[in-house]
Design a protein around this motif. Structure first.
Motif, PDB file in Angstrom:
ATOM      1  N   PRO A  62      50.440  28.471  33.222  1.00 56.77           N
ATOM      2  CA  PRO A  62      51.888  28.425  33.435  1.00 56.77           C
ATOM      3  C   PRO A  62      52.443  29.844  33.416  1.00 56.77           C
ATOM      4  O   PRO A  62      51.915  30.721  32.722  1.00 56.77           O
ATOM      5  CB  PRO A  62      52.400  27.621  32.229  1.00 56.77           C
ATOM      6  CG  PRO A  62      51.203  26.935  31.668  1.00 56.77           C
ATOM      7  CD  PRO A  62      50.025  27.800  31.980  1.00 56.77           C
ATOM      8  N   GLU A  63      53.522  30.069  34.160  1.00 61.42           N
ATOM      9  CA  GLU A  63      54.046  31.431  34.260  1.00 61.42           C
ATOM     10  C   GLU A  63      54.427  32.011  32.899  1.00 61.42           C
ATOM     11  O   GLU A  63      54.334  33.232  32.690  1.00 61.42           O
ATOM     12  CB  GLU A  63      55.252  31.487  35.201  1.00 61.42           C
ATOM     13  CG  GLU A  63      55.689  32.911  35.471  1.00 61.42           C
ATOM     14  CD  GLU A  63      56.878  33.024  36.395  1.00 61.42           C
ATOM     15  OE1 GLU A  63      57.079  34.099  36.973  1.00 61.42           O
ATOM     16  OE2 GLU A  63      57.631  32.033  36.538  1.00 61.42           O
ATOM     17  N   ALA A  64      54.817  31.169  31.966  1.00 68.09           N
ATOM     18  CA  ALA A  64      55.223  31.658  30.644  1.00 68.09           C
ATOM     19  C   ALA A  64      54.093  32.413  29.945  1.00 68.09           C
ATOM     20  O   ALA A  64      54.339  33.232  29.060  1.00 68.09           O
ATOM     21  CB  ALA A  64      55.687  30.486  29.776  1.00 68.09           C
ATOM     22  N   GLN A  65      52.849  32.149  30.341  1.00 66.66           N
ATOM     23  CA  GLN A  65      51.711  32.820  29.700  1.00 66.66           C
ATOM     24  C   GLN A  65      51.309  34.128  30.373  1.00 66.66           C
ATOM     25  O   GLN A  65      50.441  34.847  29.871  1.00 66.66           O
ATOM     26  CB  GLN A  65      50.514  31.871  29.652  1.00 66.66           C
ATOM     27  CG  GLN A  65      50.730  30.672  28.747  1.00 66.66           C
ATOM     28  CD  GLN A  65      49.532  29.739  28.707  1.00 66.66           C
ATOM     29  OE1 GLN A  65      48.419  30.118  29.073  1.00 66.66           O
ATOM     30  NE2 GLN A  65      49.758  28.514  28.269  1.00 66.66           N
ATOM     31  N   VAL A  66      51.964  34.454  31.505  1.00 65.38           N
ATOM     32  CA  VAL A  66      51.607  35.683  32.214  1.00 65.38           C
ATOM     33  C   VAL A  66      51.924  36.909  31.364  1.00 65.38           C
ATOM     34  O   VAL A  66      51.131  37.854  31.288  1.00 65.38           O
ATOM     35  CB  VAL A  66      52.316  35.750  33.578  1.00 65.38           C
ATOM     36  CG1 VAL A  66      52.126  37.129  34.215  1.00 65.38           C
ATOM     37  CG2 VAL A  66      51.785  34.662  34.507  1.00 65.38           C
ATOM     38  N   ASP A  67      53.076  36.915  30.692  1.00 66.10           N
ATOM     39  CA  ASP A  67      53.427  38.058  29.851  1.00 66.10           C
ATOM     40  C   ASP A  67      52.492  38.171  28.644  1.00 66.10           C
ATOM     41  O   ASP A  67      52.197  39.279  28.185  1.00 66.10           O
ATOM     42  CB  ASP A  67      54.878  37.949  29.378  1.00 66.10           C
ATOM     43  CG  ASP A  67      55.873  38.193  30.497  1.00 66.10           C
ATOM     44  OD1 ASP A  67      55.522  38.895  31.465  1.00 66.10           O
ATOM     45  OD2 ASP A  67      57.005  37.660  30.421  1.00 66.10           O
ATOM     46  N   VAL A  68      52.016  37.035  28.140  1.00 67.50           N
ATOM     47  CA  VAL A  68      51.050  37.064  27.041  1.00 67.50           C
ATOM     48  C   VAL A  68      49.746  37.699  27.531  1.00 67.50           C
ATOM     49  O   VAL A  68      49.113  38.492  26.819  1.00 67.50           O
ATOM     50  CB  VAL A  68      50.789  35.654  26.486  1.00 67.50           C
ATOM     51  CG1 VAL A  68      49.811  35.716  25.312  1.00 67.50           C
ATOM     52  CG2 VAL A  68      52.098  34.995  26.063  1.00 67.50           C
ATOM     53  N   HIS A  69      49.364  37.358  28.745  1.00 69.95           N
ATOM     54  CA  HIS A  69      48.167  37.981  29.329  1.00 69.95           C
ATOM     55  C   HIS A  69      48.338  39.492  29.436  1.00 69.95           C
ATOM     56  O   HIS A  69      47.395  40.249  29.191  1.00 69.95           O
ATOM     57  CB  HIS A  69      47.889  37.382  30.707  1.00 69.95           C
ATOM     58  CG  HIS A  69      46.770  38.080  31.442  1.00 69.95           C
ATOM     59  ND1 HIS A  69      46.994  39.160  32.286  1.00 69.95           N
ATOM     60  CD2 HIS A  69      45.435  37.876  31.441  1.00 69.95           C
ATOM     61  CE1 HIS A  69      45.838  39.571  32.776  1.00 69.95           C
ATOM     62  NE2 HIS A  69      44.878  38.814  32.269  1.00 69.95           N
ATOM     63  N   THR A  70      49.528  39.931  29.792  1.00 72.20           N
ATOM     64  CA  THR A  70      49.789  41.372  29.865  1.00 72.20           C
ATOM     65  C   THR A  70      49.545  42.025  28.512  1.00 72.20           C
ATOM     66  O   THR A  70      48.907  43.086  28.412  1.00 72.20           O
ATOM     67  CB  THR A  70      51.233  41.637  30.323  1.00 72.20           C
ATOM     68  OG1 THR A  70      51.414  41.087  31.629  1.00 72.20           O
ATOM     69  CG2 THR A  70      51.533  43.122  30.354  1.00 72.20           C
ATOM     70  N   GLY A  71      50.042  41.378  27.435  1.00 69.97           N
ATOM     71  CA  GLY A  71      49.845  41.913  26.092  1.00 69.97           C
ATOM     72  C   GLY A  71      48.400  41.873  25.639  1.00 69.97           C
ATOM     73  O   GLY A  71      47.916  42.802  24.981  1.00 69.97           O
TER      74      GLY A  71
END
Length: 277
Positions: free
Chosen positions: A169-178
């Motif tokens: 889900p797109e909400a996890q894309v920023d977590v992947h960045t971190g």
């Protein structure tokens, strides 16, 4: 009137709008894995500075972003994030229902992409990381409203030439960045610290850094290939009263675990902040 992208009579043509390091890494991975032939790749950029590397791979190049859209049905947008909105406005008139559009720009949401492109545009967002350069990337992708499972499957199949790719889900894309985008720097800092510990104890610098890097590589392969939880592998190495438990105690005293968790949290929060902007 919108331009028409001709139906592919043969191999799929892949385009890149933006020709920086990440675009080059993806193109190189696709070509080396045989997913696409070099002559069927077209990249655009304002100057020849980066395009020369695409030409060295055997790819076609242009200074026209619209030409990429008019020639290719699968297009990666790999510009700097602050430039991407203007680029999308520029090419929107030549986007058709035949296109699959993939953004690798950090912090640009699917809703922003879809807002700047024609209705029904098939858009996906990919978050890569630097090891894509050596085809060992850790990537995630998220679908827009009009991209179906077929588009996601195609993209994942292609990107696996550059490493591991998971749909989220797109909400996890920023977590992947971190975790993984910024995580490359965190791992480098740890590798450097391991090597410096060995240097302090008398090992030559070059040898220490090579062994530290190989230790990280071998450990990562074991975790991925065996599917073990890291705690299990750590336990296997740690014998009662041995060297490892003494070293682990020192790491705990230094707060390694908490520091690593806080680093991922801080980088994720910053990614979310940039996305809101």
């Amino acid at each position: 009137m919108a331009a028409v992208v001709a139906a592919d009579p043969g191999p799929r043509r892949v385009g890149f709008v933006g020709a920086g390091r990440m675009a080059e890494a993806i193109a190189q991975g696709l070509i080396q894995a045989g997913k696409v032939e070099a002559q069927h790749v077209l990249a655009s950029a304002p100057t020849d500075r980066n395009l020369c590397r695409f030409r060295a791979l055997g790819c076609q190049t242009t200074h026209s972003n619209r030409e990429v859209l008019q020639s290719c049905s699968l297009v990666f947008f790999a510009t700097k994030p602050h430039i991407l909105p203007a680029v999308l406005v520029e090419v929107a008139r030549v986007v058709t229902a035949e296109h699959i559009l993939v953004s690798v720009a950090a912090g640009v949401s699917l809703s922003t992409l879809e807002e700047l492109l024609p209705p029904m545009a098939r858009v996906l967002r990919v978050s890569p990381n630097l090891p894509c350069v050596v085809q060992e990337g850790a990537m995630v992708m998220a679908r827009g409203r009009h991209a179906g499972s077929g588009e996601a499957r195609l993209l994942r199949t292609l990107l696996e030439a550059c490493g591991q790719c998971e749909e989220v889900p797109e909400a996890q894309v920023d977590v992947h960045t971190g975790l993984s985008g910024s995580g490359v720097a965190f791992v480098c800092a740890f590798s450097e610290a391991l090597a410096e510990g060995a240097i302090k104890m008398g090992m030559p610098s070059g040898l220490a850094h090579r062994i530290a890097a190989q230790t990280l590589l071998g450990t990562a392969k074991m975790l991925l290939q065996k599917g073990q939880h890291p705690a299990q592998l750590r336990t296997d190495v740690c014998t009662p009263g041995g060297t490892t438990i003494y070293g682990l105690h020192a790491l705990e005293q230094g707060g390694l675990r908490a520091a690593a968790m806080s680093a991922v949290e801080a980088a994720t929060c910053r990614a979310r902040e940039l996305s809101r902007k």
